[in-house]
Structure formats: structure tokens, C-alpha cells
Design an enzyme around this catalytic site. Structure first.
Site, PDB file in Angstrom:
ATOM      1  N   SER A 122       0.851  -1.191   0.000  1.00  0.00           N
ATOM      2  CA  SER A 122       0.000   0.000   0.000  1.00  0.00           C
ATOM      3  C   SER A 122       0.886   1.240   0.000  1.00  0.00           C
ATOM      4  O   SER A 122       2.106   1.135   0.072  1.00  0.00           O
ATOM      5  CB  SER A 122      -0.906   0.002   1.236  1.00  0.00           C
ATOM      6  OG  SER A 122      -0.114   0.264   2.374  1.00  0.00           O
ATOM      7  N   LYS A 123       0.225   2.371  -0.086  1.00  0.00           N
ATOM      8  CA  LYS A 123       0.958   3.647  -0.192  1.00  0.00           C
ATOM      9  C   LYS A 123       2.010   3.813   0.885  1.00  0.00           C
ATOM     10  O   LYS A 123       3.085   4.341   0.642  1.00  0.00           O
ATOM     11  CB  LYS A 123      -0.031   4.810  -0.094  1.00  0.00           C
ATOM     12  CG  LYS A 123      -0.668   5.136  -1.424  1.00  0.00           C
ATOM     13  CD  LYS A 123      -1.088   6.599  -1.460  1.00  0.00           C
ATOM     14  CE  LYS A 123      -1.888   6.886  -2.713  1.00  0.00           C
ATOM     15  NZ  LYS A 123      -3.312   6.564  -2.591  1.00  0.00           N
ATOM     16  N   ARG A 124       1.685   3.357   2.091  1.00  0.00           N
ATOM     17  CA  ARG A 124       2.629   3.621   3.180  1.00  0.00           C
ATOM     18  C   ARG A 124       3.955   2.876   3.016  1.00  0.00           C
ATOM     19  O   ARG A 124       4.933   3.189   3.670  1.00  0.00           O
ATOM     20  CB  ARG A 124       1.983   3.330   4.539  1.00  0.00           C
ATOM     21  CG  ARG A 124       1.892   1.886   4.882  1.00  0.00           C
ATOM     22  CD  ARG A 124       1.017   1.620   6.085  1.00  0.00           C
ATOM     23  NE  ARG A 124       0.566   0.245   6.016  1.00  0.00           N
ATOM     24  CZ  ARG A 124       1.268  -0.789   6.423  1.00  0.00           C
ATOM     25  NH1 ARG A 124       2.451  -0.618   6.953  1.00  0.00           N
ATOM     26  NH2 ARG A 124       0.784  -2.007   6.320  1.00  0.00           N
TER      27      ARG A 124
END
Ligand code: GLU
Length: 474
Positions: A246-248
Site C-alpha cells: 500500500s501507499k505507506r
């Protein structure tokens, strides 16, 4: 002598992205695996843009996907197929299924379907439309309706997946899939089967989030009497912590990796290793990957992104790359950093490359390590620099300048020898010369050792910088 594979059908693979965003790193790996597999078997690698979702598909996304693929060097062997343009063919096949009884028209409204679906769920049954067993009248036929695929009676669906092994589904767990919406639009699973069949696809290599679709698609192949392709569902890529990417976790788009200074061949090498292994080999060329790639080497556990490993692989491919190409890439980074170029800058970058490429993990680091060659004269001399050039040590730099101004053979080995002689004559260790010389030549920026710095800057620039520095400290 004929090889055993000579009579086998040609291998055709495809990458089938939905153009709803950038080219994701997971998509890039899927494309790469398909490309490698096709190359490995002297087959064809095709691209199909799955743009049937008209609301979410955009031209920018189509462009972003093709830009990402071409940056990675993954070119299709034929013009891409755009799925939406094939809707008539999908409807034609839906009609074949209707005529053979493998599909039926369903006249339930969305509300009626919802209510019956809820009731079935409450009773633990799979939803089934009453139209499954009803013959519509001529009157009915003029009313809006969907077309549903009729799943075969209770035989299990078995898929022999090249990665997942034998996978079984009870047919009762699959409902009758809508293949044409009431506006006549074909749905995803029908379109994929028809396109893969018409494109001659023999191997469907894709993320394991599509595994359930393989069951539905297999039933459609069987109903049409078409040969199923070999399915190979590869585990998704996870972040370094093992959680779904994911983005993180940082960069997800291929273009972000380009911007972070990774080389496409390093990405190919790294992505090939992400979920696939050939023994312990970590660093390998495209030719080796093509020679070795096989679906049996694809693991069943999700692969984890590992940025340290990626940096290591990239550093290797930077070392292997042509100086010319690296200089151009590094120049682009400097330009992106809004550095105004001087006339000799490109030549200096090229001369600097052999001295910095062994130490850089990315082209951004190549730019950091070559920033010294691009500094405009006179270089700003900070207080500490002035101190280094004051007094005795400044006088020594003056003598170095005088000596070098008589020195013509400006290559790194000759310069190294000359500096050694100079240090001997001065009767000091090089530690007494290096810091002051670096300050004069680079203003204190990171740079390779002094002979290399001189070689990269070139004679005229080196002498000019030494003169500037001496003048500023007089
Ligand atoms: N268009 C689908 C996706 O982007 C892939 C479908 C397939 O490979 O069969 O996830």
C-alpha cells in the site's frame, strides 16, 4: 534433429491491464513474467487494454501504462488489443452460448434480483434466477434483460494451475454469472475468455487475485468447446513488513522508480526475483532470465519488497552500464534539479562517470556525486574553505597550481603519478594536500580523490578553479 517442443503449439502470453491508473509495480512484474515466458519459449507476448469500464478507464492511464512498459523495455510483439472495441464479438459469443443453452435471458429487475439474492443467502443457498428454467415469450424478449451463463449442474470445477497446483471449486458455490448487462454491455469474464481465445493466448499468467475468475472462465471455455489456456496465478507483492502493498510502503508506480534513479534493467532483474527464483542467483542479465525463467520457479507465498536488495541490484547494473548512457541519465537528473548547463558540463560528466559509478546506488546518487563538476566559477568559498587555503597550506596549493600548469598529459594515471611526486617534493603526506586541494577544486563538495577530480574537471577548468581559489584567499 527436432527438439520435442518443435511440434508444440506456439506459446502466446499477454498482459491485460485495466487502464484506471499508473502502471503499478505488481502489474509490471506480471507483464515481465509474461514477457519472459514468451521469450523463453520463442513465443509471442501481447498486450490487451481492458478498457470496458468506460467510467474508470482514461486515456492518460493508457498512456501511463504504455510509458511504463516501454521504460521497462517490455514491448508487445503485436499492436495492442483494446477490449472495448471488441464488444460486438463478445455479444456474438454470448449469442452462441444462448443458442447452445449454456446461457439464458434473465428478466428480473435489479430490485427483484437483490431480494431473491438476500433470501437465498439467508437460507444458505446460492442465488438462482427463476428465468434459468423458464422460456421467455416473444413479448418478454422485447423487455430489458441480462444474459446469464448457466453453470453446469453440480460437477466440481477443477483448474490445474501452473503455480497454485490443482484448485477445486464446487460448482454450487458459483452463481450464474451475468455475461451481458441489460444495456448489452459484455462483462469482464466473458470478454477475457473471448479475447484470450481469439488472440490465441496459451498461458494466462496473472495475479492470484484472479484465481476465482479462472473457475468461471474455465466453465465458459468448456461450454464453448474451446481449449482452456494454462493458468498461472502468481502471489501478489507485499510490503517489506509482509502486509499487502500500500501507499505507506512507498513507491508503487513504475514511473516513481524511474524518478528515484533505478535503471530499467535493474528493475527487470529485481522484479524477476520477486516471487520467482533460479537457485540463489540474485544478479542476472535479461538473457539469463530468459534462459532460466519457468513457472515451476514461481513460489506460492507472497513476495516481499526489499528496498535494500533493489538498491544492491541497481548498484550492480550502474557499474555494468555504459558511461555514455549514465552521463546522459545523470544530466537529466541535474536538469530536473534545474541546474543551468555550461558548455563543457556534458563532457565533464562523462569524464567523471568512471570515477563515481562504482559507488552509486541510483542515478540520483550519481548526480550528487558529480555535482562538483557542474559548479560555475568562481566557486563560493565558505569560511572553513578559506581557512584550509590560508597560510602554508595555501602556499602549497599555489605550488601545485604552478606545477600542474606545466603539466600536459591530463589523464588520471599521469595525474596520480604527478601528485605523488609533488607530495614527495613537498615532504608531506597526501593528507596535508588533499583537503585544501579539494576545497579549491570543488568548494568542498563530495568528489572522488584528487587525481580523479582533476581528470573529470579537465585541465582548463582545474587550473581555473585553482587560480580562483588562490585569488580569493590572497
Ligand atoms: N484487467 C485485469 C487487471 O488489470 C487483468 C485480467 C487478466 O489478466 O485476466 O487486473
Amino acid at each position: 534433429m527436432t527438439s520435442p517442443s518443435a511440434s508444440a503449439p506456439e506459446v502466446v502470453t499477454r498482459f491485460a491491464p485495466s487502464p484506471t491508473g499508473f502502471l503499478h509495480i505488481g502489474g509490471a512484474r506480471t507483464a515481465l513474467f509474461n514477457w519472459l515466458y514468451a521469450r523463453r519459449h520463442n513465443g509471442r507476448f501481447l498486450v490487451r487494454v481492458e478498457d470496458t469500464d468506460r467510467e474508470r478507464s482514461t486515456d492518460e492511464a493508457v498512456k501511463a501504462i504504455f510509458d511504463g512498459l516501454s521504460w521497462l523495455g517490455l514491448f508487445a510483439d503485436e499492436e495492442p488489443v483494446f477490449q472495448f472495441s471488441r464488444a460486438d464479438r463478445h455479444r456474438e459469443v454470448a449469442n452462441i452460448l444462448l443458442e447452445s443453452g449454456h446461457a439464458y435471458r434473465d428478466f428480473l429487475s435489479a430490485e427483484e434480483t437483490g431480494a431473491l439474492r438476500d433470501a437465498a443467502k439467508a437460507e444458505g443457498r446460492t442465488f438462482e434466477s427463476p428465468w434459468r428454467d423458464r422460456t421467455p415469450t416473444v413479448d418478454d424478449l422485447s423487455k430489458p434483460h441480462t444474459v446469464r451463463f448457466r453453470r453446469p449442474a453440480d460437477a466440481p470445477v477443477v483448474v490445474e494451475d501452473a503455480v497454485q497446483g490443482t484448485v477445486r471449486w464446487e460448482s454450487s458455490s458459483l452463481d450464474d454469472l451475468v455475461i451481458l448487462r441489460s444495456d448489452g454491455a459484455p462483462t469482464y469474464n466473458l470478454a477475457v475468455v473471448v479475447d484470450d481465445h481469439d488472440m490465441g493466448v496459451t498461458h494466462v499468467i496473472r495475479g492470484d487475485d484472479h484465481l476465482n475468475n479462472a473457475a468461471r472462465q474455465s466453465l465458459i471455455y468448456d461450454a464453448l468447446g474451446w481449449t482452456r489456456p494454462t493458468f498461472a496465478h502468481i502471489p501478489l507483492i507485499h510490503g517489506p513488513d509482509g502486509a499487502k502493498l500500500s501507499k505507506r510502503h512507498g513507491a508503487q508506480a513504475v514511473h516513481e522508480y524511474a524518478e528515484m534513479g533505478y535503471l530499467p534493467e535493474a528493475m527487470r532483474n529485481y522484479l524477476a526475483r520477486l516471487g520467482w527464483a533460479h537457485g540463489d542467483d540474485e544478479l542476472f542479465s535479461d538473457a539469463q532470465a530468459v534462459e532460466w525463467f519457468d513457472l515451476t520457479g514461481v513460489g506460492r507465498a507472497p513476495a516481499r519488497l526489499d528496498f535494500d536488495k533493489l538498491a544492491h541490484v541497481n548498484a550492480h547494473w550502474i557499474r555494468m552500464a555504459d558511461d555514455d548512457r549514465l552521463a546522459k541519465l545523470t544530466l537529466d537528473v541535474h536538469l530536473a534539479r534545474e541546474h543551468a548547463l555550461g558548455p563543457d558540463d556534458e563532457a565533464r560528466l562523462l569524464r567523471a562517470m568512471p570515477f563515481v559509478k562504482d559507488r552509486a546506488k541510483t542515478t540520483l546518487e550519481l548526480a550528487d556525486q558529480t555535482a562538483f563538476v557542474l559548479k560555475p566559477r568562481p566557486l563560493a568559498m565558505e569560511g572553513k574553505g578559506r581557512e584550509l587555503l590560508a597560510g602554508e597550506s595555501g602556499e602549497r596549493i599555489g605550488r601545485l597550481r604552478d606545477r600542474l600548469s606545466l603539466f600536459e598529459s591530463w589523464d588520471v594515471f599521469a595525474l596520480e603519478a604527478e601528485l605523488k611526486i609533488f607530495a614527495e617534493e613537498e615532504a608531506v603526506g597526501f593528507g596535508k594536500i588533499g583537503p585544501a586541494a579539494r576545497t579549491a577544486l570543488t568548494g568542498g563538495s563530495a568528489s572522488p580523490d584528487i587525481a580523479k577530480t582533476l581528470a573529470a574537471l579537465g585541465r582548463e577548468e582545474s587550473l581555473g578553479r585553482l587560480n580562483d581559489a588562490l585569488q580569493q584567499t590572497i
